[in-house]
Motif scaffolding. Structure first.
Motif, short mmCIF file in Angstrom:
data_model
loop_
_atom_site.label_atom_id
_atom_site.label_comp_id
_atom_site.label_asym_id
_atom_site.label_seq_id
_atom_site.Cartn_x
_atom_site.Cartn_y
_atom_site.Cartn_z
N MET A 1 -23.09 52.96 -42.04
CA MET A 1 -22.58 52.82 -42.78
C MET A 1 -21.54 52.07 -42.54
N ILE A 197 -32.51 49.19 -42.47
CA ILE A 197 -31.90 50.18 -42.97
C ILE A 197 -32.25 50.97 -44.28
N PHE A 198 -30.77 50.20 -44.79
CA PHE A 198 -30.23 49.97 -46.52
C PHE A 198 -31.89 49.15 -47.51
N PHE A 199 -31.37 49.32 -48.33
CA PHE A 199 -33.06 47.62 -48.99
C PHE A 199 -31.99 46.73 -49.86
N TYR A 202 -31.35 41.83 -55.02
CA TYR A 202 -30.24 40.73 -55.37
C TYR A 202 -28.90 41.39 -56.36
N LEU A 208 -21.23 46.15 -52.30
CA LEU A 208 -21.25 45.72 -51.28
C LEU A 208 -19.61 45.79 -50.93
N LEU A 242 -19.70 64.45 -49.05
CA LEU A 242 -19.37 64.89 -49.70
C LEU A 242 -20.66 66.68 -49.73
N ALA A 243 -19.64 66.47 -47.84
CA ALA A 243 -19.45 68.15 -47.91
C ALA A 243 -18.77 68.97 -49.13
N PHE A 244 -18.11 68.05 -49.54
CA PHE A 244 -16.85 69.43 -50.40
C PHE A 244 -17.65 69.59 -51.64
N ILE A 245 -17.64 67.71 -52.09
CA ILE A 245 -18.10 67.79 -53.87
C ILE A 245 -19.51 67.11 -54.15
N SER A 247 -22.78 65.47 -54.38
CA SER A 247 -23.25 64.12 -54.18
C SER A 247 -22.49 62.96 -55.12
N GLY A 248 -22.82 63.27 -56.86
CA GLY A 248 -22.90 62.00 -57.82
C GLY A 248 -21.46 61.31 -57.63
N LYS A 250 -20.14 60.17 -54.69
CA LYS A 250 -19.53 59.76 -53.75
C LYS A 250 -18.92 58.21 -54.04
N ASP A 251 -19.99 57.87 -54.81
CA ASP A 251 -19.30 56.03 -54.89
C ASP A 251 -17.15 56.20 -55.39
N GLU B 200 -27.94 69.15 -54.27
CA GLU B 200 -27.25 67.83 -54.40
C GLU B 200 -28.51 67.20 -55.26
N THR B 201 -27.56 65.61 -56.21
CA THR B 201 -28.77 64.62 -56.62
C THR B 201 -28.52 63.50 -55.58
N LYS B 203 -28.03 58.54 -57.43
CA LYS B 203 -27.64 57.77 -58.11
C LYS B 203 -29.41 57.18 -57.81
N ILE B 207 -28.18 54.23 -51.20
CA ILE B 207 -28.68 52.91 -50.53
C ILE B 207 -28.94 54.14 -48.94
N PRO B 211 -26.59 61.71 -46.18
CA PRO B 211 -25.75 63.36 -46.10
C PRO B 211 -26.28 63.99 -47.09
N GLN B 212 -26.66 63.68 -47.98
CA GLN B 212 -27.60 64.77 -49.18
C GLN B 212 -28.59 65.85 -47.92
N LYS B 215 -26.82 68.23 -45.38
CA LYS B 215 -26.45 69.30 -46.96
C LYS B 215 -28.06 70.20 -46.84
N LYS B 242 -37.88 57.95 -45.56
CA LYS B 242 -37.36 57.69 -44.78
C LYS B 242 -35.97 58.52 -43.79
N LEU B 267 -41.18 49.06 -49.15
CA LEU B 267 -40.08 49.46 -48.22
C LEU B 267 -39.69 50.44 -47.53
#
Lengths: 280, 394
Positions: A1, A197-199, A202, A208, A242-245, A247-248, A250-251, B200-201, B203, B207, B211-212, B215, B242, B267
């Motif tokens: 990433m 790897i990531f899709f 558009y 990114l 992610l280990a601490f908070i 995952s929602g 993350k962004d 873990e969830t 969104k 992509i 990480p999830q 865990k 994947k 995909l």
């Protein structure tokens, strides 16, 4: 990433060094690279390397066209207006790509085998290795371009001292024009690297682009090495967070980092040639 | 002489007007279609639109309903709640429109459903994704989809037949995925399974789920989980598969009905091999039992769709087909003059309508239409959807 953020950040830095413009359409170059390769590979049925090469060339042309049609006519306007213009281009590119290539996400086949490799208990996709190696190669290439060639030095000169550059007969418009081409090429290349790897769809360019921008600020705005470092740091911090908070969030992490860096160290980790440290 | 000529010409004119087809033909029944023709769903809605147009043309060729032709009016809402509401209001203002189809997106349909209730016009929703909105028991809204409840029931059947005792659920952070996860746990634990819903969830825009999954890996190993349920839809599905395989996790993966699209396999590639999920019948219509009542409907529709558009029909085309089929069926059964109210009555009394996705039965308490028997088990094998049967569980 992290490597992807780094590549996007590199694109930002290349343009801002030449013109001080923050090109918010940088993420769209990445998207276009991936999507165009997908189209050439599956629509036109070209061999993979050729499809990738042509896609990079197409995106470079898009970068040139973007500069000539929008930014060059606006060159007398303030930087802020130019930045706004790049935002407009970004929306234009993503919608056009949605219309032409369709809105479903696309995946490219990996360059080599799909079996994960194991390094000291950490499993990695071969494609990730490709991304890492290619990032390093590109970094070296851009370093040589800006420090070892007359062209790169001219680019930098036109950014740091526009008047001086004019006096020396450097065509600043030409420099910015070239910078757009280089950064579009870097973006497209990043897009091709990551689509296996990531899709890519558009509308994936925007996020990114923003993350790449944050990486560039984090590392030190205006430095190639800063962009790379910032990209990797951002990627690692995001994953570790992610280990601490949950995952929602993350962004959100990236944006919190942006705020923190702007509060406490606006010139970034490695310092920025554009931000005078004495003011802080 | 001059007078006679003018009199004759006036008479001729009257005669021509009198006998012209415009006077003879009945007024068409109009259906408003309010979909996201631009934005992220553009490709999806295009398929639905194609299917609807194909069906309407077929019905009109057969003479429509008692001489009334069907007419579709399309409006693009551009993935924008404001425009969706505006389209809805515009359609309701046209008194000739009997029902409105769409939109797709959660928050858009929540708005249009409310308008439908207020303005008393039928609103048919394809694939309602928010269970909270779906199950509001609104009088004027009808759903065309496999609901979260029947999907979960079917998946529990699949898990029981495969003898999975412990399943880890990794669900998306949006209402449908959460509801699927909760129903799966509720139904599964009724039957004595242990269902662990992950903290873990993810969104829809994520992509990279590595990480999830890192865990979750210790949980999978410690609890000796039998299967991993990727409770999600769209691109996250293949990404999770994947990422799981990259991390060397080899346990079976279960999916949702949203895995039944060709682009999901494209995909995910090799990582999708062996994934099993409950699917809508159109996904594997050519592998249904010979005596399956919806098999001929699907085969016929697929052929016509392929002839016209060059690609085969899929789930989404099936929804378009079913929508028009339901409208046609209800219009035929309308008592007396067709109004918005009589159409709604007739639609609510739909019983045993064989269509692409299954047999629709609406009732005052059930506006979802389909049941568990309208789903089949599907496994991804060799890059294709393959139907399989399990003894005792169909």
């Amino acid at each position: 990433m992290g490597a992807i953020y780094a590549l996007v950040a590199l694109g930002f830095v290349t343009i801002s060094r030449a013109s001080q413009i923050i090109n918010f359409a940088q993420g769209e170059f990445v998207m276009l690279g991936g999507v165009a390769t997908f189209f050439l590979l599956n629509g036109v049925r070209l061999p993979y390397p050729l499809a990738a090469l042509i896609a990079v060339m197409i995106v470079v042309l898009v970068g040139f066209a973007m500069y000539l049609s929008v930014l060059y006519p606006l060159r007398k306007a303030s930087i802020l207006i130019l930045i706004m213009a790049t935002l407009g281009i970004s929306i234009f590119l993503s919608s056009t790509s949605g219309l032409i290539f369709g809105t479903l996400p696309k995946a490219l086949p990996p360059f080599t085998d799909e079996q994960p490799l194991m390094f000291w208990g950490i499993s990695m996709l071969p494609q990730s290795v490709w991304v890492l190696v290619s990032t390093l190669v590109l970094l070296t290439f851009l370093y040589l371009l800006s420090h070892r060639t007359l062209l790169g030095k001219a680019m930098e000169a036109s950014s740091t001292d526009p008047l001086g550059a004019d006096l020396l007969g450097i065509s600043r418009s030409l420099m910015v024009f070239l910078a757009f081409g280089v950064s579009a090429g870097v973006g497209a290349f990043a897009g091709i690297l990551i689509t296996p790897i990531f899709f890519t769809s558009y509308n994936s360019g925007t996020l990114l682009g923003l993350k790449g921008f944050i990486a560039a600020v984090l590392g030190g705005w205006g430095k190639n090495s800063g962009a790379i470092l910032g990209g990797f740091v951002l990627g690692i911090v995001e994953s570790l967070s992610l280990a601490f908070i949950p995952s929602g969030y993350k962004d959100a992490v990236a944006f919190v980092i942006l705020l923190l860096i702007l509060y406490f160290r606006p010139k970034g980790i490695l310092g920025s040639p554009f931000i005078d440290s004495r003011r802080w | 002489m001059k007078n006679i000529v003018s009199l004759l010409s006036v008479l001729t004119l009257i005669f021509v007007v009198w006998t012209s087809p415009a006077h003879v033909a009945e007024k068409p029944y109009k259906i408003g279609v309010n979909l996201e023709f631009t934005g992220p769903w553009a490709e999806v809605t295009k398929t639905v639109k194609n299917a609807m147009v194909l069906e309407v043309e077929r019905i009109n060729k057969m003479g429509g309903i008692d001489g009334h032709l069907l007419e579709l009016l399309f409006e693009d809402n551009g993935f924008d709640p404001g425009r969706a509401a505006a389209n809805m209001t515009k359609f309701t203002a046209d008194k000739e429109i009997i029902a409105i189809v769409g939109p797709f997106e959660d928050n858009l349909q929540a708005t249009t459903r409310a308008i439908a209730e207020r303005e008393k016009i039928t609103n048919m929703i394809i694939c309602p994704s928010n269970p909270m909105v779906r199950s509001l028991k609104q009088k004027w809204a009808f759903n065309i989809a496999q609901s979260d409840i029947i999907v979960s029931q079917k998946l529990v059947d699949l898990s029981l037949a495969r003898k999975y005792k412990k399943v880890l659920v990794f669900h998306g952070a949006w209402p449908l995925a959460q509801s699927l996860a909760n129903y799966y746990k509720a139904f599964g634990e009724e039957k004595g399974m242990k269902v662990i819903i992950s903290q873990e969830t993810h969104k829809p825009t994520d992509i990279d789920m590595t990480p999830q999954i890192i865990k979750l890996k210790p949980i999978i190993e410690k609890e000796k989980v039998d299967a991993f349920y990727a409770c999600t839809g769209g691109p996250p599905g293949p990404i999770i598969c994947k990422n799981l395989r990259t991390q060397g996790i080899k346990i079976p993966i279960l999916g949702t009905h949203a895995f039944g699209f060709g682009f999901i396999i494209a995909l995910g590639g090799e990582a999708m091999e062996g994934v099993e999920f409950p699917a809508a019948k159109p996904v594997v219509f050519d592998q249904l039992d010979e005596n399956d009542p919806v098999r001929p409907v699907n085969i016929d529709f697929d052929k016509r769709f392929r002839d016209r558009y060059g690609v085969g029909a899929d789930q989404l085309a099936g929804y378009g087909h079913d929508t028009i089929g339901l409208i046609y069926d209800a219009l035929k059964r309308c008592q007396g003059k067709v109004t918005r109210a009589t159409f709604r009555e007739a639609l609510e009394n739909t019983k045993g309508l064989k269509s692409c996705h299954g047999i629709y039965n609406y009732s005052p308490t059930d506006h979802d239409g389909l049941s568990k028997t309208d789903m089949v088990f599907v496994r991804i094998e060799g890059g294709k959807f393959k139907r399989f049967k399990l003894p005792g569980f169909e």
